[in-house]
Design a protein around this motif. Structure first.
Motif, short mmCIF file in Angstrom:
data_model
loop_
_atom_site.label_atom_id
_atom_site.label_comp_id
_atom_site.label_asym_id
_atom_site.label_seq_id
_atom_site.Cartn_x
_atom_site.Cartn_y
_atom_site.Cartn_z
N THR A 134 31.56 102.87 43.61
CA THR A 134 32.77 102.50 44.33
C THR A 134 33.61 103.75 44.57
O THR A 134 33.70 104.61 43.71
CB THR A 134 33.61 101.49 43.52
OG1 THR A 134 32.81 100.34 43.26
CG2 THR A 134 34.86 101.07 44.25
N MET A 135 34.24 103.82 45.73
CA MET A 135 35.21 104.88 46.03
C MET A 135 36.48 104.19 46.47
O MET A 135 36.46 103.34 47.36
CB MET A 135 34.70 105.79 47.13
CG MET A 135 35.73 106.78 47.66
SD MET A 135 36.19 108.09 46.52
CE MET A 135 34.96 109.30 46.93
N ASN A 136 37.58 104.52 45.81
CA ASN A 136 38.87 103.96 46.18
C ASN A 136 39.82 105.12 46.42
O ASN A 136 39.83 106.07 45.66
CB ASN A 136 39.41 103.05 45.07
CG ASN A 136 40.46 102.09 45.57
OD1 ASN A 136 40.99 102.23 46.66
ND2 ASN A 136 40.77 101.10 44.75
N GLU A 137 40.60 105.03 47.50
CA GLU A 137 41.56 106.07 47.82
C GLU A 137 42.95 105.46 47.87
O GLU A 137 43.14 104.40 48.47
CB GLU A 137 41.20 106.74 49.13
CG GLU A 137 39.88 107.47 49.01
CD GLU A 137 39.63 108.42 50.16
OE1 GLU A 137 39.97 108.09 51.31
OE2 GLU A 137 39.09 109.50 49.88
N ILE A 138 43.90 106.13 47.25
CA ILE A 138 45.26 105.62 47.15
C ILE A 138 46.22 106.68 47.66
O ILE A 138 46.25 107.79 47.14
CB ILE A 138 45.59 105.24 45.69
CG1 ILE A 138 44.57 104.23 45.15
CG2 ILE A 138 47.01 104.69 45.60
CD1 ILE A 138 44.65 103.99 43.67
N HIS A 139 46.98 106.33 48.68
CA HIS A 139 47.97 107.25 49.24
C HIS A 139 49.18 107.26 48.30
O HIS A 139 49.72 106.19 47.96
CB HIS A 139 48.38 106.81 50.64
CG HIS A 139 49.33 107.76 51.29
ND1 HIS A 139 48.92 108.94 51.83
CD2 HIS A 139 50.67 107.69 51.45
CE1 HIS A 139 49.97 109.58 52.31
NE2 HIS A 139 51.05 108.84 52.09
N PRO A 169 41.51 112.15 54.29
CA PRO A 169 41.44 110.71 53.98
C PRO A 169 41.18 109.88 55.22
O PRO A 169 41.45 110.32 56.34
CB PRO A 169 42.81 110.41 53.38
CG PRO A 169 43.71 111.44 53.95
CD PRO A 169 42.86 112.67 54.14
N PRO A 170 40.66 108.65 55.03
CA PRO A 170 40.48 107.74 56.16
C PRO A 170 41.81 107.48 56.85
O PRO A 170 42.86 107.49 56.21
CB PRO A 170 39.94 106.46 55.52
CG PRO A 170 39.42 106.87 54.20
CD PRO A 170 40.22 108.06 53.78
N LYS A 171 41.76 107.25 58.14
CA LYS A 171 42.97 106.97 58.92
C LYS A 171 43.55 105.62 58.57
O LYS A 171 42.83 104.68 58.29
CB LYS A 171 42.67 107.01 60.43
CG LYS A 171 42.06 108.30 60.90
CD LYS A 171 43.04 109.43 60.81
CE LYS A 171 42.41 110.70 61.37
NZ LYS A 171 42.76 111.88 60.66
#
Length: 173
Positions: A134-139, A169-171
């Motif tokens: 899993t990859m999670n990105e948090i702004h 990061p993803p848009k």
């Protein structure tokens, strides 16, 4: 292989964004944690890394996930972790940046990740006999000079992780 990782990363972010409003730069910063567990967006194309015939480059709980192909430098990582753990984020949290958290988990149960001192968190459901990447990105919206990742794991879950700042990061949608 890099294209597949990028696809899985972006697909995971889409699912995670739907489950946790603070994920993947969704514009809702430091909101309450999700009430539903996040799952990898697509089944892993790799078998469990614990089998004798597995892909040596596939996901594993016995080594940290590789995030460098996505241009992310790991700040902290761990492998073969069981139970609860806390890992400081070197340098703290930087406002306006996107924190990328890659996790591989295996075993029957749940692994919950919290980014402290923010309220950002996400649960993962892990499976027996299968490594789920899993990859999670948090702004991040606010600076914090000290911060840490808090992992809470049910018994029987083994996991590995890598964390870094995503330069691309993803848009936001």
């Amino acid at each position: 292989m890099a294209i597949m990782r990028r696809f899985l990363r972006l697909a995971g972010c889409v699912v995670a964004a739907a489950l946790a409003t603070s994920s993947c730069g969704s514009g809702h910063h430091e909101s309450a944690s999700a009430t539903h567990p996040a799952r990898s967006a697509t089944p892993s194309p790799f078998p469990s890394s614990d089998s004798a015939t597995s892909d040596p480059h596939g996901p594993s709980v016995h080594r940290a996930p590789t995030i460098s192909p996505d241009g992310i430098t790991a700040l902290v990582s761990g492998a073969s972790v069981e139970g609860d753990a806390i890992y400081p984020i070197p340098g703290g949290i930087k406002a306006g940046k996107t924190l990328a958290i890659a996790i591989n988990c295996q075993g029957p149960g749940r692994l919950t990740v919290q980014v402290k001192p923010t309220s950002a968190s996400f649960p993962l459901l892990c499976e027996k006999g299968r490594v789920l990447p899993t990859m999670n990105e948090i702004h991040m919206a606010v600076n914090h000079s000290t911060s840490s990742l808090h992992f809470a794991s049910e018994p029987g879950v083994t996991w590995s992780f890598a964390v870094g700042w995503d330069p691309d990061p993803p848009k936001q949608q």
